[in-house]
Design an enzyme around this catalytic site. Structure first.
Site, PDB file in Angstrom:
ATOM      1  CB  SER A   1      74.076  45.766  82.057  1.00 21.58           C
ATOM      2  OG  SER A   1      74.621  47.075  82.045  1.00 21.58           O
TER       3      SER A   1
ATOM      4  CG  HIS B   1      67.664  32.844  89.403  1.00 19.10           C
ATOM      5  ND1 HIS B   1      68.949  32.361  89.438  1.00 19.10           N
ATOM      6  CD2 HIS B   1      67.773  34.195  89.477  1.00 19.10           C
ATOM      7  CE1 HIS B   1      69.802  33.384  89.552  1.00 19.10           C
ATOM      8  NE2 HIS B   1      69.109  34.504  89.567  1.00 19.10           N
TER       9      HIS B   1
ATOM     10  CB  CYS C   1      74.219  50.808  80.806  1.00 17.54           C
ATOM     11  SG  CYS C   1      75.248  49.927  79.638  1.00 17.54           S
TER      12      CYS C   1
END
Lengths: 129, 129
Positions: free
Chosen positions: B63, B68, B83
């Protein structure tokens, strides 16, 4: 205490499966949703899984929006991370809800980067958006 | 009830600011962390903000992993969506904790896509990873 960012986790259930299968369509939907929320797109990366299912991430000046789809389960997971109050998470959610024809949606929202005290390093940077 | 995915939100506080400023360095750190967790990288997108701060997303077969950074606040936000049970979220967290020299870390983990009942559409797809 101020939060540097906000993160929304969305679960879209009982979607129209044909809306969840192809990366081209998911990319168009997600980019349109981001623009509906006032986001500015930097770059978009989408990947098809075999035999179906899509992973996509849109990097925006406000941070990122990601989607992962499971057409066989009629489910899509989305997350919206923004460092600016200008990005309208609710507008993005509403757009996706309509575009994916979801019958049921759950939403969880979190504050990210809650500083205990002002940083010793002065913030001289412009607003990231 | 089975969850289709797992999502970990990590907040790294009081990091070494010089580790958070440049996209090339953050990209190297995040990709190494993903590999330490057994993830397989599909594509990586990193973006520098002006005057500093980085946004980066690594799309993986399991996934995505996103980061940030706010060097002026010595803070980095990371999220790991998988997943597959094969991706080791704890190993990724440990790697990043050491690489960013964070003095304090918070972790929140969520299940994504919890189905109420087996889908009427049989799952014929291979494991996504």
């Amino acid at each position: 205490m101020t939060a540097l960012g906000h993160h929304t986790l969305l679960d879209f259930y009982e979607c129209e499966p044909n809306r969840l299968k192809r990366s081209r369509e998911i990319k168009a939907i997600l980019c349109a949703a981001v623009r509906a929320g006032g986001g500015r797109i930097v770059k978009a990366v989408f990947h098809n899984f075999s035999p179906y299912g899509v992973t996509g991430v849109v990097v925006i000046t406000e941070s990122h929006v990601a989607i992962h789809t499971w057409p066989e389960h009629r489910y899509a997971a989305v997350d919206i991370f923004s460092c600016s109050a200008k990005l309208d998470h609710a507008a993005i959610r509403g757009y996706l809800n309509r575009a994916l024809l979801a019958k049921r949606t759950s939403r969880r929202r979190f504050r990210r980067g809650v500083l205990r005290k002002p940083s010793l390093i002065p913030s001289t940077g412009p607003d990231r958006s």
